[in-house]
Design an enzyme around this catalytic site. Structure first.
Site, mmCIF file in Angstrom:
data_model
loop_
_atom_site.group_PDB
_atom_site.id
_atom_site.type_symbol
_atom_site.label_atom_id
_atom_site.label_comp_id
_atom_site.label_asym_id
_atom_site.label_seq_id
_atom_site.Cartn_x
_atom_site.Cartn_y
_atom_site.Cartn_z
ATOM 1 N N GLU A 164 -34.979 56.135 40.131
ATOM 2 C CA GLU A 164 -35.586 57.448 40.346
ATOM 3 C C GLU A 164 -35.004 58.355 39.279
ATOM 4 O O GLU A 164 -33.831 58.722 39.345
ATOM 5 C CB GLU A 164 -35.255 57.931 41.764
ATOM 6 C CG GLU A 164 -36.325 58.826 42.339
ATOM 7 C CD GLU A 164 -35.950 60.278 42.272
ATOM 8 O OE1 GLU A 164 -36.323 60.924 41.258
ATOM 9 O OE2 GLU A 164 -35.287 60.754 43.193
ATOM 10 N N CYS A 203 -34.768 66.690 40.303
ATOM 11 C CA CYS A 203 -35.690 65.909 39.468
ATOM 12 C C CYS A 203 -37.112 66.364 39.708
ATOM 13 O O CYS A 203 -37.960 66.282 38.824
ATOM 14 C CB CYS A 203 -35.523 64.415 39.733
ATOM 15 S SG CYS A 203 -35.419 64.026 41.465
#
Ligand code: ADP
Length: 498
Positions: A232, A266
């Site tokens: 990720e 993110c």
């Protein structure tokens, strides 16, 4: 002798703790011990494992203040933000604990052809023995535990390696596993990149959250060992504001989505595209709200909305992006400066894709807003990115927004909200392009990913002493085989019969 790493507060530089830098041998010992305990853990089955995870959830809740205090000290976040990790972990734990037995249940697929008529087919799920979870500094507890929990429930042992900048809350949280008397299948190792690399060299599956650069290094090491990894990574998430959007909600979402956690998510909103007819009104709303944000750090208080950036490297990146935008003709409407590691929430306009702030991940409290002629231009610009983590669309016409969503090159799209996909555990959270590989969550996938399928195919006892394909090879057996293939496999009568 293990060397020590100081952990400092990004708010004022004071030392808030120390960790050991564990080297290869030490990591190897930890993993060997986890590997030894794993078969018994897998053997107790999903119901008993869920029991331990529920006890652990209660321990986390009982120690909420202490864990959030450590997390706040090492990140400098506003207290409200320091309290976001654990509620998420509790929800994840309850979801997977409730569903683990069902998600991991044996499957008996239907036989697909007459050729396997005599076989019993079974697919079981067998855990990867040791899963390594390597995490960054932006959500130290959340990003560690939301992956550790389903991996443990899957029957794996888990070793976590938190960021060297924020290891204290995670280390204390993993201690809780021992404190409740659970089997020794969950451990924490500390140190910097070298320790992370040692984890990758020892475990059977790597779950990584962090930068694209490190993700690629991990993928290479994992490929050398032929072990899977789930990554990720970074993002450059776009928000599209269509002309029929609820503008006050869209502005509030842009400000929170772009500035929360000082922009260090993110999935932060990193760039906004607004249809021309509502551009001025939207920019005014956003600017007013950003101006009202309070920058600072006060431990467990509520005086501030935006905390410091985690590292001086991050400050340098944000400064570089703002300076580059200004040089190329952008304007700062609010913010733009830093004091130490505190960077002012910043609104940039007159931006375009020649600027770093629109193309590279900033990971800071900046909100560049660009005027677009129409939805087509917004989609084209949103897709003009190396990243594809998630995106946001604001429009009152949700059907049309769903159609626009299908045009975006992004692992998730939130309509009239930001980040909501992260909390929808039955849907997968996956990054496209440079934003990652594999996914977390996604219902059954979120736990099955930590297991390998094992196929058990049983021939029933009434079968003949020999099979058609076994020895001896004869012309008549081969002829029967060929005829059977035609009879059973051909699509038309002529081929079936001749
Ligand atoms: P960030 O910039 O978000 O800190 P990184 O990707 O550098 O992201 O770090 C995320 C995590 O990866 C940290 O725990 C860090 O110590 C670890 N790490 C850094 N380099 C490596 C590596 N080569 N192998 C494994 N882990 C690493």
């Amino acid at each position: 002798m293990t060397s020590m790493i100081d952990v400092t507060s990004p708010a004022d530089g004071r030392r808030v703790g120390q960790i050991g830098s564990q080297l290869r041998d030490s990591v190897s010992d930890v993993v060997a011990s986890l590997r030894g305990s794993q078969p018994a853990w897998e053997g107790i089955g999903p119901h008993d494992r869920a029991g331990w995870l529920r006890r652990y959830r209660d321990w986390l809740l009982d120690n909420h203040d202490r864990l959030c205090g450590l997390l706040q000290a090492e990140t400098g976040k506003p207290w409200t933000e320091a309290n976001l990790d654990l509620p998420y972990v509790v929800d994840v734990t309850n979801y997977y604990a409730k569903n683990a037995a069902r998600f991991l249940a044996d499957q008996r697929p239907a036989r697909h052809s007459l050729l396997t008529i005599t076989k019993r087919q079974l697919v079981t799920r067998r855990a990867y023995p040791v899963v390594g979870v390597i995490t960054p500094w932006n959500f130290p507890l959340g990003l560690t535990l939301i992956d550790a929990v389903p991996a443990l429930l899957a029957g794996a042992s888990v070793v976590v390696k938190p960021s060297e900048f924020t290891p204290l809350a995670t280390r204390a949280a993993v201690d809780g596993w021992t404190e409740i008397g659970a089997p020794p299948v969950f451990a924490c190792v500390t140190g910097a990149g070298e320790t992370g690399a040692a984890v990758v060299d020892e475990v059977d599956y790597v779950q990584f959250t962090g930068s694209t650069r490190t993700g690629k290094a991990i993928a290479k090491s994992a490929a050398t060992r032929l072990i899977p990894c789930s990554l990720e990574l970074g993002g450059k998430d776009a928000m599209l504001v269509l002309a029929d959007a609820d503008l006050p909600r869209a502005a509030n979402a842009a400000v929170w989505g772009g500035i929360a956690n000082a922009g260090q998510m993110c999935t932060s909103v990193e760039r906004v595209y607004v249809e021309a007819s509502v551009y001025d009104e939207f920019v005014n709303l956003v600017t007013d709200r950003v101006r009202a944000l309070r920058l600072g750090s006060d431990a467990t208080g509520y005086r501030y909305d935006v905390g410091p950036l985690a590292t001086s490297t991050q400050v340098d990146i944000v400064r570089r992006h703002v300076a580059d935008a200004l040089e190329r003709g952008a304007r700062v409407l609010v913010g733009g400066q830093n004091s130490g590691q505190f960077f002012e929430p910043t609104v940039l306009v007159d931006v375009d894709h020649s600027m770093l702030c629109m193309t590279e991940e900033t990971f800071g409290p900046t909100l560049p807003i660009m005027r677009v002629a129409d939805v087509d231009e917004a989609v084209q610009l949103a897709n003009d990115s190396a990243y594809g983590l998630s995106a946001t669309i604001f429009s009152r016409d949700t059907r049309r927004a769903e159609e626009v969503a299908r045009l975006l090159q992004s692992g998730a799209v939130n309509i009239n909200d930001v980040f909501s996909n992260l909390f929808a555990l039955p849907v997968p959270q996956s990054g496209w392009k440079q934003s990652g590989m594999g996914a977390r969550n996604g219902g059954v996938y979120g736990i099955q990913k930590f297991t390998r399928p094992q196929a058990i195919v049983t021939s029933r006892l009434m079968t003949p002493r020999s099979e058609l394909t076994w020895y001896p090879y004869t012309a008549s057996r081969t002829a029967v085989l060929r005829r059977a293939a035609r009879l059973l496999g051909a699509g038309d009568l002529r081929r079936k019969l001749f």
